[in-house]
Design a protein around this motif. Structure first.
Motif, PDB file in Angstrom:
ATOM      1  N   ILE A 216       0.755  -1.089   0.116  1.00 41.01           N
ATOM      2  CA  ILE A 216      -0.031  -0.051   0.059  1.00 41.01           C
ATOM      3  C   ILE A 216       0.954   1.269   0.046  1.00 41.01           C
ATOM      4  CG2 ILE A 216      -1.672   1.355   1.261  1.00 41.01           C
ATOM      5  CD1 ILE A 216      -2.817  -1.297   2.293  1.00 41.01           C
ATOM      6  N   ALA A 217       0.465   2.087  -1.012  1.00 40.91           N
ATOM      7  CA  ALA A 217       1.375   3.358  -1.118  1.00 40.91           C
ATOM      8  C   ALA A 217       1.054   4.508   0.122  1.00 40.91           C
ATOM      9  CB  ALA A 217       1.232   4.096  -2.456  1.00 40.91           C
ATOM     10  N   GLN A 218       1.981   4.224   1.255  1.00 39.33           N
ATOM     11  CA  GLN A 218       1.659   5.289   2.229  1.00 39.33           C
ATOM     12  C   GLN A 218       2.772   6.101   2.372  1.00 39.33           C
ATOM     13  OE1 GLN A 218      -0.651   6.004   4.749  1.00 39.33           O
ATOM     14  NE2 GLN A 218       0.605   7.443   5.103  1.00 39.33           N
ATOM     15  N   GLU A 219       2.665   7.410   2.278  1.00 43.40           N
ATOM     16  CA  GLU A 219       3.483   8.345   2.339  1.00 43.40           C
ATOM     17  C   GLU A 219       4.368   8.286   3.719  1.00 43.40           C
ATOM     18  OE1 GLU A 219       4.071  13.155   1.554  1.00 43.40           O
ATOM     19  OE2 GLU A 219       2.193  12.122   0.928  1.00 43.40           O
ATOM     20  N   TYR A 220       5.583   8.635   3.578  1.00 41.18           N
ATOM     21  CA  TYR A 220       6.400   8.590   4.770  1.00 41.18           C
ATOM     22  C   TYR A 220       7.892   9.116   4.688  1.00 41.18           C
ATOM     23  CZ  TYR A 220       9.163   4.396   3.194  1.00 41.18           C
ATOM     24  OH  TYR A 220       9.777   3.657   2.637  1.00 41.18           O
ATOM     25  N   SER A 221       8.539   9.700   5.388  1.00 42.43           N
ATOM     26  CA  SER A 221       9.731  10.120   5.081  1.00 42.43           C
ATOM     27  C   SER A 221      10.634   9.673   6.376  1.00 42.43           C
ATOM     28  CB  SER A 221       9.824  11.575   5.212  1.00 42.43           C
ATOM     29  OG  SER A 221      10.971  12.070   4.860  1.00 42.43           O
ATOM     30  N   CYS A 222      10.631  10.402   7.752  1.00 51.82           N
ATOM     31  CA  CYS A 222      11.545  10.086   8.684  1.00 51.82           C
ATOM     32  C   CYS A 222      11.269   8.814   9.318  1.00 51.82           C
ATOM     33  CB  CYS A 222      11.476  11.180   9.829  1.00 51.82           C
ATOM     34  SG  CYS A 222      10.006  11.212  10.811  1.00 51.82           S
ATOM     35  N   ARG A 223      10.371   8.182   9.720  1.00 53.17           N
ATOM     36  CA  ARG A 223       9.921   7.091  10.304  1.00 53.17           C
ATOM     37  C   ARG A 223      10.229   6.946  11.622  1.00 53.17           C
ATOM     38  NH1 ARG A 223      10.906   1.814   6.641  1.00 53.17           N
ATOM     39  NH2 ARG A 223       9.463   1.037   7.852  1.00 53.17           N
TER      40      ARG A 223
ATOM     41  N   LEU B 223       5.586  14.193   9.999  1.00 49.51           N
ATOM     42  CA  LEU B 223       4.215  14.321   9.830  1.00 49.51           C
ATOM     43  C   LEU B 223       3.933  13.927   8.219  1.00 49.51           C
ATOM     44  CD1 LEU B 223       3.213  17.413  11.740  1.00 49.51           C
ATOM     45  CD2 LEU B 223       3.386  15.288  12.540  1.00 49.51           C
ATOM     46  N   ALA B 224       4.852  13.274   7.620  1.00 43.66           N
ATOM     47  CA  ALA B 224       4.511  13.003   6.161  1.00 43.66           C
ATOM     48  C   ALA B 224       3.483  11.528   6.253  1.00 43.66           C
ATOM     49  CB  ALA B 224       5.848  12.398   5.414  1.00 43.66           C
ATOM     50  N   CYS B 225       3.733  10.957   7.202  1.00 38.37           N
ATOM     51  CA  CYS B 225       2.673   9.544   7.362  1.00 38.37           C
ATOM     52  C   CYS B 225       1.463   9.836   8.145  1.00 38.37           C
ATOM     53  CB  CYS B 225       3.366   8.743   8.071  1.00 38.37           C
ATOM     54  SG  CYS B 225       3.876   8.788   9.854  1.00 38.37           S
ATOM     55  N   SER B 226       0.998  11.110   8.266  1.00 38.89           N
ATOM     56  CA  SER B 226      -0.280  11.662   9.024  1.00 38.89           C
ATOM     57  C   SER B 226      -1.569  10.986   8.277  1.00 38.89           C
ATOM     58  CB  SER B 226      -0.308  12.952   8.947  1.00 38.89           C
ATOM     59  OG  SER B 226      -1.575  13.487   9.872  1.00 38.89           O
ATOM     60  N   ALA B 227      -2.277  10.684   9.129  1.00 38.66           N
ATOM     61  CA  ALA B 227      -3.764  10.334   8.878  1.00 38.66           C
ATOM     62  C   ALA B 227      -4.675  10.503   9.829  1.00 38.66           C
ATOM     63  CB  ALA B 227      -3.711   8.594   8.510  1.00 38.66           C
ATOM     64  N   GLU B 228      -5.831  11.088   9.373  1.00 39.05           N
ATOM     65  CA  GLU B 228      -6.913  11.537  10.363  1.00 39.05           C
ATOM     66  C   GLU B 228      -7.550  10.186  10.830  1.00 39.05           C
ATOM     67  OE1 GLU B 228     -10.782  14.490  10.780  1.00 39.05           O
ATOM     68  OE2 GLU B 228      -9.864  14.299   9.012  1.00 39.05           O
TER      69      GLU B 228
ATOM     70  N   GLY C 141      -7.247  12.739  17.170  1.00 36.40           N
ATOM     71  CA  GLY C 141      -7.831  12.844  16.301  1.00 36.40           C
ATOM     72  C   GLY C 141      -6.865  12.364  14.827  1.00 36.40           C
ATOM     73  N   TYR C 142      -5.396  12.267  15.202  1.00 37.10           N
ATOM     74  CA  TYR C 142      -4.470  12.023  14.149  1.00 37.10           C
ATOM     75  C   TYR C 142      -3.656  10.899  14.302  1.00 37.10           C
ATOM     76  CZ  TYR C 142      -6.262  16.205  12.069  1.00 37.10           C
ATOM     77  OH  TYR C 142      -7.082  17.221  11.518  1.00 37.10           O
ATOM     78  N   ALA C 143      -3.256  10.215  13.383  1.00 34.26           N
ATOM     79  CA  ALA C 143      -2.170   9.075  13.809  1.00 34.26           C
ATOM     80  C   ALA C 143      -1.048   9.485  12.735  1.00 34.26           C
ATOM     81  CB  ALA C 143      -2.671   7.615  13.260  1.00 34.26           C
ATOM     82  N   LEU C 144       0.336   9.077  13.498  1.00 33.70           N
ATOM     83  CA  LEU C 144       1.330   9.177  12.578  1.00 33.70           C
ATOM     84  C   LEU C 144       1.579   7.516  12.341  1.00 33.70           C
ATOM     85  CD1 LEU C 144       3.871  11.708  14.288  1.00 33.70           C
ATOM     86  CD2 LEU C 144       2.187  11.855  12.394  1.00 33.70           C
ATOM     87  N   THR C 145       1.424   7.106  11.144  1.00 35.23           N
ATOM     88  CA  THR C 145       1.308   5.637  10.639  1.00 35.23           C
ATOM     89  C   THR C 145       2.789   5.278  11.041  1.00 35.23           C
ATOM     90  OG1 THR C 145       1.867   5.875   8.395  1.00 35.23           O
ATOM     91  CG2 THR C 145      -0.565   5.929   9.243  1.00 35.23           C
ATOM     92  N   CYS C 146       3.741   5.797  11.087  1.00 37.44           N
ATOM     93  CA  CYS C 146       4.987   5.426  11.459  1.00 37.44           C
ATOM     94  C   CYS C 146       5.215   4.775  12.749  1.00 37.44           C
ATOM     95  CB  CYS C 146       6.224   6.046  10.928  1.00 37.44           C
ATOM     96  SG  CYS C 146       6.449   7.701  11.849  1.00 37.44           S
ATOM     97  N   MET C 147       4.293   5.467  13.691  1.00 35.05           N
ATOM     98  CA  MET C 147       4.576   5.146  14.998  1.00 35.05           C
ATOM     99  C   MET C 147       3.301   4.621  15.773  1.00 35.05           C
ATOM    100  SD  MET C 147       7.403   6.622  16.567  1.00 35.05           S
ATOM    101  CE  MET C 147       8.116   5.794  15.218  1.00 35.05           C
ATOM    102  N   ALA C 148       2.219   4.739  15.174  1.00 37.44           N
ATOM    103  CA  ALA C 148       0.810   4.451  15.648  1.00 37.44           C
ATOM    104  C   ALA C 148       0.741   2.854  15.263  1.00 37.44           C
ATOM    105  CB  ALA C 148      -0.147   4.985  14.939  1.00 37.44           C
ATOM    106  N   ARG C 149       0.183   2.283  16.329  1.00 39.05           N
ATOM    107  CA  ARG C 149      -0.148   0.795  16.378  1.00 39.05           C
ATOM    108  C   ARG C 149      -1.877   0.781  16.948  1.00 39.05           C
ATOM    109  NH1 ARG C 149       5.072   1.171  17.596  1.00 39.05           N
ATOM    110  NH2 ARG C 149       6.421  -0.850  17.371  1.00 39.05           N
ATOM    111  N   PRO C 150      -2.475  -0.075  16.291  1.00 41.93           N
ATOM    112  CA  PRO C 150      -3.726   0.072  16.465  1.00 41.93           C
ATOM    113  C   PRO C 150      -4.197  -0.505  17.822  1.00 41.93           C
ATOM    114  CG  PRO C 150      -3.273  -1.993  15.104  1.00 41.93           C
ATOM    115  CD  PRO C 150      -2.011  -1.174  15.322  1.00 41.93           C
ATOM    116  N   ALA C 151      -5.189  -0.027  18.561  1.00 40.28           N
ATOM    117  CA  ALA C 151      -5.762  -0.526  19.735  1.00 40.28           C
ATOM    118  C   ALA C 151      -7.219  -0.741  19.813  1.00 40.28           C
ATOM    119  CB  ALA C 151      -5.700   0.872  20.834  1.00 40.28           C
ATOM    120  N   SER C 152      -7.934  -0.858  18.461  1.00 38.94           N
ATOM    121  CA  SER C 152      -8.964  -1.341  17.892  1.00 38.94           C
ATOM    122  C   SER C 152      -8.967  -1.264  16.404  1.00 38.94           C
ATOM    123  CB  SER C 152      -9.983  -0.276  18.486  1.00 38.94           C
ATOM    124  OG  SER C 152     -10.034   0.804  17.666  1.00 38.94           O
ATOM    125  N   ASP C 153     -10.145  -1.757  16.018  1.00 40.37           N
ATOM    126  CA  ASP C 153     -10.191  -1.733  14.348  1.00 40.37           C
ATOM    127  C   ASP C 153     -10.269  -0.161  14.029  1.00 40.37           C
ATOM    128  OD1 ASP C 153     -10.480  -4.316  14.037  1.00 40.37           O
ATOM    129  OD2 ASP C 153     -12.532  -4.377  14.120  1.00 40.37           O
TER     130      ASP C 153
END
Length: 112
Positions: A32-39, A44-49, A70-82
């Motif tokens: 999946i083409a998820q934008e990112y940079s620093c990891r 904030l390149a990987c930000s998602a609402e 309200g926002y997730a940084l997908t490089c750091m975020a781990r799900p806690a629910s669906d």
């Protein structure tokens, strides 16, 4: 190990992510083409609402405390629910910084 479904709004893309892995790492593995940079949670390149659901992201240093709800940084975020995420949506702090930069650029051009 608990696994959660992460749906990306408006794309039809969906992945399964365990509570032990980041959303970005699963996106990359799934092609999946998820934008990112620093990891490292700063650029904030990987930000998602976050449209629906919860994440754990203690190292998301680029977000304010208020923005973490309200926002997730997908490089750091781990799900806690669906989850339902809207990729490419940036928090107010980055939008405000962009406006200030643009205003400064306009002033610099006017000074020339």
């Amino acid at each position: 190990m608990t696994e959660y479904t992460v749906e990306f709004v408006g794309t039809g893309e969906e992945i399964t992510v365990s509570e032990k892995e980041t959303i970005l790492s699963r996106c990359l593995e799934a092609g999946i083409a998820q934008e990112y940079s620093c990891r490292v949670g700063m650029c904030l390149a990987c930000s998602a609402e976050i449209v629906d659901g919860d994440v754990v992201q203690p190292a998301a240093r680029g977000l304010t405390e208020e923005e973490r709800d309200g926002y997730a940084l997908t490089c750091m975020a781990r799900p806690a629910s669906d989850l339902k995420l809207d990729r490419g949506k940036y928090p107010p702090s980055i939008e405000a910084a962009g406006s200030a930069d643009a205003a400064g650029d306009e002033q610099a051009a006017a000074d020339d």
